[in-house]
Design a protein around this motif. Structure first.
Motif, short mmCIF file in Angstrom:
data_model
loop_
_atom_site.label_atom_id
_atom_site.label_comp_id
_atom_site.label_asym_id
_atom_site.label_seq_id
_atom_site.Cartn_x
_atom_site.Cartn_y
_atom_site.Cartn_z
N ARG A 55 0.83 -1.20 0.00
CA ARG A 55 0.00 0.00 0.00
C ARG A 55 0.86 1.25 0.00
N VAL A 56 0.25 2.33 -0.45
CA VAL A 56 0.87 3.65 -0.49
C VAL A 56 0.31 4.44 0.68
N GLY A 65 -3.76 4.17 -1.14
CA GLY A 65 -4.13 3.14 -2.10
C GLY A 65 -3.52 1.81 -1.71
N THR A 66 -4.21 0.72 -2.03
CA THR A 66 -3.74 -0.62 -1.68
C THR A 66 -3.79 -1.52 -2.91
N ARG A 81 4.51 -5.15 -9.49
CA ARG A 81 3.09 -4.95 -9.77
C ARG A 81 2.77 -3.47 -9.63
N SER A 82 1.71 -3.03 -10.31
CA SER A 82 1.37 -1.61 -10.36
C SER A 82 -0.02 -1.34 -9.81
N VAL A 95 5.94 9.69 -0.53
CA VAL A 95 4.99 8.71 0.03
C VAL A 95 5.81 7.55 0.57
N TRP A 96 5.14 6.70 1.32
CA TRP A 96 5.78 5.53 1.89
C TRP A 96 5.03 4.31 1.43
N ILE A 97 5.77 3.26 1.08
CA ILE A 97 5.19 2.01 0.62
C ILE A 97 5.41 0.97 1.72
N ARG A 98 4.36 0.24 2.05
CA ARG A 98 4.43 -0.81 3.07
C ARG A 98 3.93 -2.11 2.45
N ALA A 99 4.68 -3.20 2.65
CA ALA A 99 4.31 -4.51 2.10
C ALA A 99 3.57 -5.34 3.14
#
Length: 116
Positions: A55-56, A65-66, A81-82, A95-99
């Motif tokens: 997610r962003v 967004g997820t 993936r986009s 922004v930060w991306i979390r898996a």
């Protein structure tokens, strides 16, 4: 006998699952919002343990967004993936991306992405 079995179980310890690693990410602004492409690596074992999303987020943790990942990618590592149509608040410079993994849930660590 019970003490021996209990001792063996305690010595074995819990199974250690690992978070998915975000290897990189890109962002592109468009007329219908931002598009993000994220590359992940995860030691997947199939349906028992796989990266099942990312997610962003804003710096404060608000989810913008997820991207749900519907199946394992054990034979495709790393994989990208986009997600498009993400609305990023005006004035946001990063922004930060979390898996997420199917075993551990959302990772504590986040990947910071400076917006172009």
């Amino acid at each position: 006998m019970r003490a021996v079995i209990l001792g063996m179980l305690l010595a074995a310890g819990p199974a250690l699952a690992h978070d998915a690693v975000i290897d990189g990410a890109t962002a592109r602004s468009g007329s219908s919002g931002w598009s993000f492409s994220v590359t992940l690596t995860h030691a997947e074992t199939g349906w028992d343990d796989y990266a099942d999303g990312w997610r962003v987020e804003t710096e404060s943790g608000e989810v913008l967004g997820t991207r749900v990942l519907a199946h394992p990618h054990e034979n495709e590592q790393p994989f990208t993936r986009s997600l498009s149509g993400v609305i990023v608040p005006d004035g946001t410079s990063a922004v930060w991306i979390r898996a997420r993994t199917s075993v551990d849930g959302w990772a504590e660590d986040r990947f910071q992405l400076e917006l172009p």
